[in-house]
Scaffold this motif. Structure first.
Motif: not given
Length: 460
Positions: A381-382, A392-395, A452-455
């Motif tokens: 997840e991100v 906000i959580c994407f999984r 910046t991290r590219g998540d």
């Protein structure tokens, strides 16, 4: 002055009085352009006596050196000029046989058989006798590859492209004699093969497997088979006795058809090295410089036929007497990439087609979004906090009734909802997505460190 020098050179070649020092002086002139130098070097190599020994070798190497000094754009222009000049020379010869100065259409040249080869074909024929097969065959493949690059640049609907295509057919015929299937050999590559041959086989596998080739994985396991096709006189290096592989094929002995490349490379039930079918999962050219020159020489077909025959023969040898008949008809399959399948599946959401079996939905989902989309790993997840202070959580979540994973989003600790569309702004500062059910759209501003991290690219 250059023309008189070439004429004098031709006289010296015919009379047999051509010395090495004169050749070197004849190839050096500050007044000529690099294109003209290459043309003159081509003529010298074409007119050289194949049994001229050192002199013929110097002429051929001068041709290769002059060709190497040109940049890609200059090579394209030079090959187009070379093909048009040889085409015009053939048309002029045919026009002499017609009454009242008649002319022949260029499209009719293919209906005539020339009694003598052109300069390019003659120079190509000189390479192997003058330089030897170990040096001459790779040089001939490189020249043909350069010609094909010019042909593709001009296209087959132009006068230059038409002439280049005809010239390539002549070069193809010459190379077809040298790379005749009866002269080639197919060998098994294993842990006892020379180091340079193993490196070539590993390079082909790495190009296909990429991240699937782990540090602890061996390409010479019991279930794995590797074959190479080579010319016996094209050695790997100077003084080496081992032939240089031209193409390499990787295969595995499996119990059942693989559902992915990973299963073909690392089968779960093949510890004893046996199997009921063969699967070819990689086939590639060893050296990129020779790839274009080998085009349409049918080496891939020859290697695939030999690999299929050897795999089937091995399957028969491992079978019992009762299973010998079935093993003789054992299938040998190949994993081949389908261009455009992933884009089509994503655009049509093919895995949602009614009536598909769950395993077929899983395969389409994997083809369109990668293997991670079917793993259903809740830990993948991100999460971040947007500029409004909402979490906000994407999984990846599993759909009800099957194990197909779908992208879900949770906003401010509310229940997760499936994401049907997801788009990252070019600036990376916000994302837009549509949630189901209800087709509700939302825009979320993204913190700078997350962008910046590219998540978000991983989520996409």
């Amino acid at each position: 002055h250059a023309f008189r020098r070439v004429v004098a050179c031709r006289y010296q070649v015919v009379s047999g009085a051509w010395d090495v020092a004169w050749v070197r002086r004849g190839l050096c002139s500050s007044r000529r352009t690099r294109l003209q130098e290459l043309t003159d070097a081509l003529r010298l190599a074409a007119l050289a006596n194949p049994s001229g020994g050192r002199v013929a070798a110097i002429a051929c190497r001068a041709l290769l050196e002059a060709h190497a000094t040109l940049d890609p754009k200059e090579r394209i222009d030079w090959w187009a000029r070379r093909a048009l000049d040889e085409e015009q020379a053939q048309l002029n010869e045919l026009s002499k046989a017609l009454p009242r100065g008649g002319r022949v259409a260029p499209s009719l040249l293919d209906t005539f058989a020339p009694t003598e080869p052109g300069l390019t074909e003659a120079a190509l024929r000189r390479l192997v006798p003058a330089l030897g097969a170990a040096e001459g065959l790779p040089a001939a493949l490189n020249l043909r590859g350069s010609l094909l690059a010019a042909y593709r640049a001009w296209g087959n609907h132009s006068a230059a492209g038409f002439a280049l295509g005809r010239l390539d057919r002549r070069m193809h015929d010459v190379l077809g004699l040298w790379f005749n299937p009866g002269l080639l050999q197919v060998d098994l590559v294993d842990s006892h093969s020379p180091a340079e041959v193993q490196d070539a086989a590993t390079g082909v596998a790495e190009a296909v497997l990429q991240d699937l080739l782990g540090p602890g994985m061996s390409l010479f396991a019991k279930h794995h088979r590797c074959f190479s096709i080579s010319h016996p006189h094209m050695t790997s290096s100077f003084g080496s006795a081992s032939p240089r592989p031209l193409l390499v094929a990787h295969a595995s002995l499996l119990e059942e058809l693989p559902r992915s490349l990973r299963e073909a490379v690392q089968p779960s039930a093949s510890a004893n090295g046996g199997g009921r079918l063969g699967c070819v999962w990689a086939l590639g050219v060893v050296e990129s410089a020779s790839a274009e020159g080998l085009w349409s020489l049918s080496l891939r077909d020859v290697l695939m036929r030999e690999v299929a025959a050897k795999l089937r023969e091995e399957l028969v040898g491992m079978a019992t007497a009762e299973e010998a008949a079935a093993a003789a008809a054992a299938p040998v399959v190949a994993l081949a990439p389908l261009r455009g399948l992933a884009g089509w599946a994503r655009s049509h959401r093919a895995w949602e087609t009614p009536g598909l079996q769950p395993e077929h939905c899983e395969a389409l989902r994997r083809a369109s979004h990668g293997a991670s989309s079917v793993q259903g790993d809740k830990g993948t997840e991100v999460s971040f906090t947007d500029e409004d202070g909402d979490s906000i959580c994407f999984r990846l979540g599993t759909s009800p009734g099957n194990n197909i994973a779908a992208l879900e989003v949770s906003v401010a600790d509310r229940p997760g909802r499936r994401v049907s569309r997801f788009r990252v702004a070019p600036s990376g500062q916000f994302v837009r997505f549509v949630m189901e059910p209800g087709a509700e759209g939302m825009q979320v501003n993204v913190p700078q460190d997350v962008a910046t991290r590219g998540d978000l690219a991983r989520v996409s």
